[in-house]
Design a protein around this motif. Structure first.
Motif, PDB file in Angstrom:
ATOM      1  N   ALA A  48       4.404  12.305  29.080  1.00 18.11           N
ATOM      2  CA  ALA A  48       3.081  12.095  28.806  1.00 18.11           C
ATOM      3  C   ALA A  48       2.419  13.370  28.892  1.00 18.11           C
TER       4      ALA A  48
ATOM      5  N   THR B 206       1.847   4.851  28.516  1.00 21.67           N
ATOM      6  CA  THR B 206       2.959   4.488  29.698  1.00 21.67           C
ATOM      7  C   THR B 206       4.220   4.018  29.170  1.00 21.67           C
TER       8      THR B 206
ATOM      9  N   ALA C 145       6.252   6.591  27.558  1.00 20.32           N
ATOM     10  CA  ALA C 145       6.607   7.748  28.657  1.00 20.32           C
ATOM     11  C   ALA C 145       7.734   7.062  29.426  1.00 20.32           C
TER      12      ALA C 145
END
Length: 359
Positions: A253, A277, A280
């Protein structure tokens, strides 16, 4: 009659394979998006008596509605693809099962034809006719076992085939419902685009100085929320460290900082909030749901007081936003269109809860 029925079923399944193997456009059951904004049309300039703060709130509301609708659309797309793949798999299994049953029946028919050519006496029967009593009993036993095994196998295969066809019909009916929902989600996508255009147009009509002031108002609001959150003692006692996977997710990230937010994007050049997200954590070797709503629904939840770097913080009552917690009261997230992936206060938005992908 059975052959005709099997052939008909095979043709039907093959046709289904042909249709279902075609790419399926986005579609699936998902949370119903909120109704279109009731704010005044963005095409008209802001009313003279409207404050810049009111304009900021309107723009924020438009983006929030678009975010919720986009998340529902992304979820619909993901589920529909999985359902389509499942139906194709079932259809192939039916074809394979029918072929196996046909092969067994052909073998049984070949044995019967061989028996006819041998004068109607199969090899097992010839063995039974021996004068040796022990050999006779052994032959009878093998004959019965062979006949029973063949009959049981055919019966089991037939039952499995029937169950599979019933399950496939149910799956097909479910797919039909999803396809109907796909049409609704396509309309929702248009609403999303309309909301985005309205927000962008409203913001673009502001003077450069007003746009800068608007950005500052946004930052001020976030700072007030973050200060209040920290003042509540939310971080008191929090001292957990990231897991090895969490560290990898944070590193990923962090490498995306400065990249633009784009609806529905999941890298590498741009992201939306849940695209960031999910990617990541994928980089850390853990697959998680694509949308923030599904991340909230399916991932293990932890109390805010127990959160650690690498956890995901879900925001707003409709779970329409998500950020990656990096420690010290901060997150990395993709805010909204017109903004880039950035670091922000974890309490700068209304927290719904926290989930942990590697719990």
């Amino acid at each position: 009659m059975n052959r005709r029925r099997c052939a008909t079923a095979a043709i039907t399944v093959v046709c289904a394979l042909t249709v279902l193997a075609s790419p399926v456009q986005a579609a699936y059951a998902a949370p119903v998006p909120p109704p279109p904004a009731t704010a005044p049309p963005a095409s008209a300039p802001p009313a003279p008596d409207r404050s810049l703060e009111e304009v900021r709130r309107e723009i924020d509301a438009l983006y929030r509605q678009a975010a919720s609708a986009t998340d529902a659309y992304n979820l619909a797309d993901e589920r529909a693809k999985k359902q389509s793949a499942e139906i194709v798999r079932l259809a192939r299994a039916i074809v394979e099962g029918q072929a196996r049953i046909a092969d067994l029946k052909n073998r049984a028919g070949a044995a019967a034809r061989a028996q006819y050519r041998n004068g109607g006496i199969p090899d097992e029967a010839k063995l039974v006719l021996t004068d040796d009593p022990q050999l006779f009993l052994s032959g009878v036993g093998r004959l019965r076992q062979g006949q029973k095994a063949t009959k049981d196998l055919l019966a089991e295969l037939a039952q499995r085939q029937a169950d599979l066809e019933t399950y496939t019909k149910d799956a097909g009916a479910h797919w039909n419902r999803l396809e109907a929902n796909r049409v609704q989600q396509a309309r929702t996508k248009k609403q999303i685009e309309t909301k985005i255009a309205a927000a962008e147009k409203l913001e673009s009509r502001l003077e450069a100085a007003e746009r800068e002031r608007l950005l500052q108002l946004e930052r001020d609001e976030q700072a007030r929320a973050q200060t209040a959150w920290l003042g509540s003692g939310a971080l008191d006692g929090i001292g957990g460290s990231a897991s090895p996977q969490g560290k990898k997710a944070i590193a990923y990230a962090t490498a995306q900082l400065g990249k633009p937010y784009v609806w529905g994007a999941e890298g590498p050049g741009s992201f939306d909030c849940s695209g960031l997200t999910s990617q990541a954590w994928a980089s850390a070797g853990t697959g998680i749901p694509r949308t923030s709503q599904e991340q909230w629904r399916l991932l293990p939840r932890v109390d805010v007081k127990d959160m650690r770097p690498g956890d995901l913080i879900i925001y707003h009552a409709d779970a329409s936003h998500v950020g990656l917690y990096i420690g010290d009261g901060a997150i990395i997230h993709a805010p909204r269109p017109g903004r880039n992936v950035t670091v922000a206060g974890a309490g700068s938005m209304a927290i719904l809860g926290v989930v942990r992908p590697d719990k």
